[in-house]
Design a protein around this motif. Structure first.
Motif, short mmCIF file in Angstrom:
data_model
loop_
_atom_site.label_atom_id
_atom_site.label_comp_id
_atom_site.label_asym_id
_atom_site.label_seq_id
_atom_site.Cartn_x
_atom_site.Cartn_y
_atom_site.Cartn_z
N PRO A 17 0.83 -1.21 0.00
CA PRO A 17 0.00 0.00 0.00
C PRO A 17 0.87 1.26 0.00
CG PRO A 17 0.14 -0.91 2.21
CD PRO A 17 0.84 -1.90 1.31
N LEU A 18 0.35 2.34 -0.53
CA LEU A 18 1.07 3.61 -0.53
C LEU A 18 0.86 4.33 0.80
CD1 LEU A 18 0.30 4.98 -4.11
CD2 LEU A 18 2.23 3.59 -3.34
N PRO A 19 1.90 4.93 1.35
CA PRO A 19 1.74 5.68 2.61
C PRO A 19 0.98 6.99 2.37
CG PRO A 19 3.94 5.97 1.75
CD PRO A 19 3.27 4.96 0.86
N GLU A 20 0.59 7.63 3.44
CA GLU A 20 -0.11 8.90 3.32
C GLU A 20 0.80 9.95 2.70
OE1 GLU A 20 -1.53 10.02 7.12
OE2 GLU A 20 -2.88 8.29 7.34
N ALA A 25 7.23 4.78 3.62
CA ALA A 25 7.23 3.50 4.34
C ALA A 25 8.49 2.71 3.96
CB ALA A 25 5.99 2.69 3.99
N THR A 26 9.06 2.00 4.93
CA THR A 26 10.27 1.20 4.70
C THR A 26 9.99 -0.25 5.03
OG1 THR A 26 11.69 3.08 5.27
CG2 THR A 26 12.70 0.89 5.29
N TYR A 27 10.36 -1.13 4.10
CA TYR A 27 10.16 -2.57 4.27
C TYR A 27 11.52 -3.28 4.23
CZ TYR A 27 5.30 -1.42 3.35
OH TYR A 27 4.05 -0.86 3.41
N HIS A 28 11.65 -4.34 5.03
CA HIS A 28 12.91 -5.05 5.19
C HIS A 28 12.77 -6.48 4.64
CE1 HIS A 28 14.29 -1.86 8.03
NE2 HIS A 28 12.98 -1.82 8.31
N ASP A 29 13.72 -6.88 3.83
CA ASP A 29 13.68 -8.23 3.26
C ASP A 29 14.11 -9.25 4.31
OD1 ASP A 29 13.56 -10.34 1.46
OD2 ASP A 29 15.57 -9.99 0.66
N GLN A 36 16.54 -3.16 1.99
CA GLN A 36 15.29 -2.47 2.27
C GLN A 36 14.62 -2.01 0.98
OE1 GLN A 36 16.31 0.89 4.72
NE2 GLN A 36 16.41 -0.33 6.60
N LEU A 37 13.33 -1.77 1.09
CA LEU A 37 12.59 -1.12 0.00
C LEU A 37 11.83 0.05 0.63
CD1 LEU A 37 11.73 -1.35 -3.07
CD2 LEU A 37 9.58 -2.25 -2.15
N ARG A 38 12.10 1.26 0.14
CA ARG A 38 11.40 2.43 0.64
C ARG A 38 10.34 2.85 -0.38
NH1 ARG A 38 15.61 6.78 2.79
NH2 ARG A 38 16.60 6.43 0.76
N VAL A 39 9.13 3.09 0.10
CA VAL A 39 7.99 3.42 -0.75
C VAL A 39 7.49 4.82 -0.39
CG1 VAL A 39 5.68 2.71 -1.51
CG2 VAL A 39 7.36 0.98 -0.78
N THR A 40 7.36 5.67 -1.41
CA THR A 40 6.85 7.03 -1.18
C THR A 40 5.36 7.10 -1.49
OG1 THR A 40 7.34 7.76 -3.44
CG2 THR A 40 9.11 7.98 -1.79
N SER A 41 4.75 8.21 -1.12
CA SER A 41 3.31 8.36 -1.31
C SER A 41 2.94 8.48 -2.79
CB SER A 41 2.80 9.61 -0.55
OG SER A 41 3.50 10.76 -0.98
N ASN A 42 3.90 8.87 -3.64
CA ASN A 42 3.60 8.95 -5.08
C ASN A 42 3.88 7.64 -5.82
OD1 ASN A 42 6.35 8.86 -5.22
ND2 ASN A 42 6.61 10.95 -6.01
N GLY A 43 4.23 6.58 -5.06
CA GLY A 43 4.38 5.24 -5.65
C GLY A 43 5.79 4.85 -6.03
N ALA A 44 6.81 5.72 -5.77
CA ALA A 44 8.20 5.36 -6.09
C ALA A 44 8.71 4.32 -5.07
CB ALA A 44 9.08 6.60 -6.06
N LYS A 45 9.32 3.27 -5.59
CA LYS A 45 9.83 2.19 -4.74
C LYS A 45 11.33 2.04 -5.02
CE LYS A 45 5.38 -0.22 -4.90
NZ LYS A 45 4.66 -1.45 -5.31
N THR A 46 12.15 2.21 -3.97
CA THR A 46 13.61 2.23 -4.15
C THR A 46 14.28 1.24 -3.20
OG1 THR A 46 13.46 4.60 -4.66
CG2 THR A 46 15.64 3.71 -4.14
N PHE A 47 15.14 0.42 -3.79
CA PHE A 47 15.93 -0.51 -2.98
C PHE A 47 17.11 0.23 -2.36
CE2 PHE A 47 14.29 -3.74 -6.09
CZ PHE A 47 13.62 -4.53 -5.17
N SER A 48 17.48 -0.16 -1.15
CA SER A 48 18.67 0.39 -0.51
C SER A 48 19.23 -0.63 0.47
CB SER A 48 18.36 1.70 0.23
OG SER A 48 17.42 1.46 1.27
#
Length: 404
Positions: A17-20, A25-29, A36-48
């Protein structure tokens, strides 16, 4: 935080889901430490990659956007960067150092130029040629890769790939790679475990091929029909001296003493000189060639070296005419030793004549002079030529020189 630990799969990441607005939001594998995968409210998903370095401070390294970067690519890059961090290399602050780090090609070039063997001697030109060939064929594709970017799985996969058809070559390539990284560690060009070390080698069957009695007549007939005198004589001298292929190719007239019937090789594979006894048959071949002497090489060639290098096509012609399969030029050396043993020579005599070096028999070899070796070589040579139908008793039947 617990809810944010998930197994990264395409289905799972696509369904996040997209954050407000204004949040991230940050997710951990759960499978790869630090990914990690960081997700922005505009739908960008970036690995780090996120983890703490040695001084305890947190570090984040941006890897790439999903789905342009796949999950597998992100996991692979995270594993590589984790390896750098363990070595104390921070990909953020040490970017310049990483760029100037030694590449595999640079290491290989330095290795060929400065590497010494256990006796302190530089690598021979023959060894360098062999290394260059194997490196170009199997490791050159990784030439631009930094040393710290290699993993043991790289060489394990390469070993398995080559070993499917060429197990001996696979072992040789991995041994060379291990030597390269060992050298890099000595020169302080590389930190960490040797990625090519500890790979289980394929079992190798020692070759025991040599010319049998029933093959010799056809072999000598095929040699006599060879139009190129230089190549024909090269094969004959290889057989009648039992010397290593490269030494025969590099034979020089200055090394031949016709009065003593000896050939002095300055340096051999084991790093020591060798005096080769020359039978009457070998002497006759050399005397015939000596009348055509031009330059210092006994077997001149057209290449940059000036001497014969790889007569594979001529060797194939001889074998085809003789109807013989699975015989290599090196097997001519083994043929003389085998016939020495057949005609009663001891293993010490065979080892002395072929310049084999074994810790258990070196002392014996050192006490031997050339007289018993000469007797053994002459006896074996006579048996070979008799089996070929070219000699009876003490008679020598020379091969005629081809005209042209």
């Amino acid at each position: 935080m617990a809810d944010n630990k998930i197994n990264f799969t395409k289905a799972a990441l696509d369904a996040l889901p997209l954050p407000e607005a204004g949040n991230r939001a940050t997710y951990h594998d759960t499978k790869t430490n630090g990914l990690q995968l960081r997700v922005t409210s505009n739908g960008a998903k970036t690995f780090s990659l996120f983890r703490r370095v040695k001084n305890g401070s947190p570090e984040r390294v941006t890897l790439g956007r999903y789905p342009d970067m796949t999950i597998e690519q992100a996991r692979t890059e995270t594993t590589r960067l984790n390896g750098l961090l363990v070595q104390g290399i921070n990909p953020n602050t040490d970017a310049r150092a990483l760029k100037t780090e030694t590449t595999l090609q640079e290491l290989f070039d330095d290795f060929l130029q400065h590497r010494r063997n256990k006796r302190g001697a530089f690598l021979s030109e023959k060894t360098k040629r062999s290394y260059r060939y194997d490196f170009g064929l199997y490791l050159g594709k990784w030439g631009k890769r930094k040393l710290s970017q290699f993993k043991d799985t790289d060489f394990g996969k390469l070993h398995a790939e080559i070993g499917k058809e060429h197990p001996t070559t696979a072992n040789r390539v991995i041994a060379m790679a291990s030597s390269l990284f060992g050298y890099a560690a000595e020169r302080k060009l590389f930190k960490g475990a040797n990625p090519a070390h500890g790979i289980k080698k394929y079992p190798e069957t020692k070759r025991d091929r040599f010319l049998q009695s029933d093959e010799l007549p056809a072999f000598f007939t095929a040699l006599a029909e060879e139009a190129n005198d230089t190549l024909r004589d090269y094969f004959l001298i290889s057989l009648l001296t039992g010397a290593r292929r490269s030494n025969v190719q590099e034979m020089q007239w200055s090394q031949i003493n016709f009065d003593r019937a000896e050939w002095r090789i300055p340096t051999t594979k084991n790093g020591e000189p060798q005096t080769v006894t020359l039978s009457a048959e070998a002497l006759e071949i050399l005397r015939n060639r000596h009348t055509d002497k031009a330059g210092g090489w006994v077997f001149p060639g057209q290449g940059a070296s000036g001497h014969l290098v790889e007569p594979k096509k001529a060797w194939r012609r001889v074998l085809d005419r003789a109807g013989i399969d699975d015989l290599r030029i090196h097997d001519l050396r083994r043929t003389l030793g085998s016939w020495q043993a057949k005609t009663g020579a001891s293993l010490a005599i065979v080892g002395k004549s072929l310049n084999h070096k074994s810790p258990s028999t070196t002392a014996i070899y050192a006490r031997l002079d050339l007289d018993p070796v000469r007797e053994s070589v002459d006896r074996a040579t006579g048996a070979i030529l008799a089996a070929a139908g070219l000699k009876e008793a003490a008679d020598i039947i020379p091969m005629k020189r081809n005209k042209g």
